[in-house]
Design an enzyme around this catalytic site. Structure first.
Site, PDB file in Angstrom:
ATOM      1  N   ARG A 160     -22.046   6.770   2.254  1.00  0.00           N
ATOM      2  CA  ARG A 160     -21.469   7.511   3.368  1.00  0.00           C
ATOM      3  C   ARG A 160     -19.999   7.175   3.511  1.00  0.00           C
ATOM      4  O   ARG A 160     -19.548   6.084   3.157  1.00  0.00           O
ATOM      5  CB  ARG A 160     -22.207   7.221   4.667  1.00  0.00           C
ATOM      6  CG  ARG A 160     -22.034   5.789   5.187  1.00  0.00           C
ATOM      7  CD  ARG A 160     -22.725   5.620   6.537  1.00  0.00           C
ATOM      8  NE  ARG A 160     -24.177   5.627   6.429  1.00  0.00           N
ATOM      9  CZ  ARG A 160     -24.983   6.199   7.312  1.00  0.00           C
ATOM     10  NH1 ARG A 160     -24.470   6.822   8.357  1.00  0.00           N
ATOM     11  NH2 ARG A 160     -26.285   6.148   7.151  1.00  0.00           N
ATOM     12  N   GLY A 161     -19.251   8.164   3.974  1.00  0.00           N
ATOM     13  CA  GLY A 161     -17.840   7.968   4.267  1.00  0.00           C
ATOM     14  C   GLY A 161     -17.576   8.343   5.700  1.00  0.00           C
ATOM     15  O   GLY A 161     -18.509   8.509   6.503  1.00  0.00           O
ATOM     16  N   THR A 162     -16.306   8.492   6.054  1.00  0.00           N
ATOM     17  CA  THR A 162     -15.946   8.817   7.433  1.00  0.00           C
ATOM     18  C   THR A 162     -16.480  10.184   7.844  1.00  0.00           C
ATOM     19  O   THR A 162     -16.931  10.368   8.976  1.00  0.00           O
ATOM     20  CB  THR A 162     -14.421   8.804   7.585  1.00  0.00           C
ATOM     21  OG1 THR A 162     -13.911   7.551   7.093  1.00  0.00           O
ATOM     22  CG2 THR A 162     -14.021   8.966   9.041  1.00  0.00           C
ATOM     23  N   PHE A 163     -16.444  11.134   6.910  1.00  0.00           N
ATOM     24  CA  PHE A 163     -16.802  12.509   7.265  1.00  0.00           C
ATOM     25  C   PHE A 163     -17.975  13.064   6.460  1.00  0.00           C
ATOM     26  O   PHE A 163     -18.311  14.232   6.599  1.00  0.00           O
ATOM     27  CB  PHE A 163     -15.588  13.433   7.058  1.00  0.00           C
ATOM     28  CG  PHE A 163     -14.379  13.019   7.849  1.00  0.00           C
ATOM     29  CD1 PHE A 163     -14.309  13.289   9.201  1.00  0.00           C
ATOM     30  CD2 PHE A 163     -13.336  12.341   7.240  1.00  0.00           C
ATOM     31  CE1 PHE A 163     -13.196  12.906   9.939  1.00  0.00           C
ATOM     32  CE2 PHE A 163     -12.216  11.955   7.971  1.00  0.00           C
ATOM     33  CZ  PHE A 163     -12.144  12.231   9.324  1.00  0.00           C
ATOM     34  N   LYS A 166     -23.347  16.253  -1.240  1.00  0.00           N
ATOM     35  CA  LYS A 166     -22.473  15.738  -0.193  1.00  0.00           C
ATOM     36  C   LYS A 166     -22.647  16.621   1.050  1.00  0.00           C
ATOM     37  O   LYS A 166     -22.458  17.842   0.989  1.00  0.00           O
ATOM     38  CB  LYS A 166     -21.016  15.751  -0.643  1.00  0.00           C
ATOM     39  CG  LYS A 166     -20.048  15.179   0.394  1.00  0.00           C
ATOM     40  CD  LYS A 166     -18.594  15.343  -0.016  1.00  0.00           C
ATOM     41  CE  LYS A 166     -18.195  14.395  -1.118  1.00  0.00           C
ATOM     42  NZ  LYS A 166     -16.717  14.414  -1.342  1.00  0.00           N
ATOM     43  N   ASP A 224      -4.743  11.087  -6.262  1.00  0.00           N
ATOM     44  CA  ASP A 224      -5.420   9.903  -5.708  1.00  0.00           C
ATOM     45  C   ASP A 224      -6.283   9.254  -6.793  1.00  0.00           C
ATOM     46  O   ASP A 224      -7.445   8.919  -6.572  1.00  0.00           O
ATOM     47  CB  ASP A 224      -6.282  10.289  -4.497  1.00  0.00           C
ATOM     48  CG  ASP A 224      -6.678   9.075  -3.652  1.00  0.00           C
ATOM     49  OD1 ASP A 224      -5.990   8.027  -3.765  1.00  0.00           O
ATOM     50  OD2 ASP A 224      -7.650   9.174  -2.884  1.00  0.00           O
TER      51      ASP A 224
END
Length: 431
Positions: free
Chosen positions: A28-31, A49, A145
């Protein structure tokens, strides 16, 4: 923790729009949350996702998701994470992607006692990264990135460049032909980007590649990013120390990539000609690469050029005038169409060569062959040309041996060995 577990378990096994069965939570990530899933139609494993629409809109992240989808839809390469499809409901967006169960490159390095790779292994890893970026750049996509966390590993140990949320597309360029948005992870970001200057996306990705190569070889970052201003000063002064165990060709490559001047910095597309990637043209090294694993040759770097209508017409068998001038081209050259990737095509040709007694060389390699060829083996060169986004024309040519050897070469045996890699075999009718 208990609430999270309950929520995750309710997701497990639930059908997604009648197409995918969601499984365990992978991360999981921030969004976003990423789930292991299974395609109901074929049973293939995928990663899904899941993003929350209202949250994306409220935080301005919707633009980033749209950019990621636009970038990934342009790319179909063995070392770029594949986006299969995008699904949506009123409240959720689902990105169905290729599964990379090996985790990310950072975690893989962190699990090693030395936190680095032997140089030979680093070369193979770096070759795949560079191959993906050359392909992406040729299609107008600049990652911006590139870092170990965004390089995933599949079940076979191959790299998959992922997370194109900060990618720049052709419409991102200003009137001056440069990018202006400062973004990325500071420790891997080019100094001109950190200083908020106009920059070349390809050269910025090249700097990131230099940092990754340093990490692969040294086991740590070249510049500490605790203080960004200080890190920029050190980068401009080239204040980093390459460990003594790194070879001279690798040192020179790191130096060329970590050049603070983007005008003189080595471009990603130029890496194919660097000595660090050169392999001996001896029979042992050629056959060893073909029989044993990943072939590290210039063919892996080239983004196949696109064909226009005139190119295709000129290749028609009816317009082949070579016989008028005594050129025995029909026995030395063959063409076929394929929907396989360049890497898959090269690999299959190498496997066939081990059985049929030929070895592959690039165009420059063909120029270095001895005039009499190599006893008992036939050298074959290859060129790929892009007909459409999913279709390649492959040209094969026997580079060594006399006319009798060319006449005797088993082209039909080769066609059989290539199997489903060949979509259509180009046949020249004798007049």
């Amino acid at each position: 923790m208990a609430g999270t577990k309950s929520k995750s378990s309710s997701k497990a096994g639930s059908p997604l729009l009648g197409k995918y069965e969601l499984g365990r939570l992978l991360g999981r990530g921030t969004f976003a949350k990423v789930y292991h899933a299974r395609c109901l139609a074929g049973g293939d494993p995928v990663a899904v996702k899941v993003l929350d629409k209202p949250e994306l809109s409220a935080t301005g992240m919707a633009v980033r998701v749209l950019r990621e989808v636009s970038a990934m839809r342009r790319l179909r390469h063995p070392n770029v994470l594949r986006l299969h499809e995008v699904l949506a409901t009123r409240s959720k967006v689902y990105l169905v992607m290729e599964l990379a169960p090996g985790g990310d490159l950072l975690s893989r390095l962190a699990s090693l006692p030395t936190r680095r790779l032997p140089e030979q292994a680093a070369r193979r890893v770096f070759l795949q990264l560079v191959s993906a970026l050359i392909y992406s750049h040729a299609r107008g996509v600049f990652h911006r990135d590139v870092k170990p966390q965004n390089v995933l590993i599949d079940a076979d140990g191959n790299l998959k460049v992922s997370d194109f949320g900060l990618a720049a597309l052709p419409d991102s360029l200003r009137d001056d032909g440069h990018l202006h948005t400062a973004c990325g992870t500071p420790a891997f970001t080019a100094p001109e980007v950190l200083r908020r200057k106009a920059y070349d996306g390809a050269k910025a990705d090249a700097w990131s590649c230099g940092v990754i190569l340093f990490v692969l070889l040294a086991g740590h970052l070249p510049f500490d990013d605790a203080n960004i201003a200080d890190m920029c000063r050190k980068a401009h002064r080239r204040e980093y120390v390459v460990p003594r165990w790194v070879s001279q060709p690798a040192r020179r490559l790191v130096s060329r990539l970590l050049d603070p001047n983007p005008a003189t910095r080595l471009a990603v597309a130029e890496l194919a000609s660097h000595p660090w990637f050169k392999r001996s043209l001896s029979v042992d090294s050629q056959l060893g690469g073909l029989l044993g694993g990943q072939a590290e040759r210039e063919l892996a770097f080239q983004a196949p050029p696109a064909l226009n209508a005139f190119d295709i017409i000129s290749m028609s068998p009816g317009l082949d005038l070579s016989g008028l001038f005594g050129d025995n081209r029909r026995t030395r050259e063959k063409r076929f169409m394929t929907t396989a990737s360049p890497e898959q095509t090269v690999e299959r040709l190498g496997q066939a060569g081990a059985k049929l007694g030929y070895f592959m060389v690039g165009k420059k390699g063909a120029e270095r062959l001895p005039l009499g060829g190599l006893s008992g083996l036939v050298a074959m060169s290859m060129e790929m040309l892009e007909v459409s986004a999913e279709l390649m024309l492959v040209e094969l040519r026997l580079e060594a041996g006399d006319g009798d050897e060319a006449e005797a070469f088993g082209w039909e045996d080769l066609r059989v060995e290539l199997g489903d890699v060949v979509t259509a075999w180009h046949v020249c009718e004798e007049g």
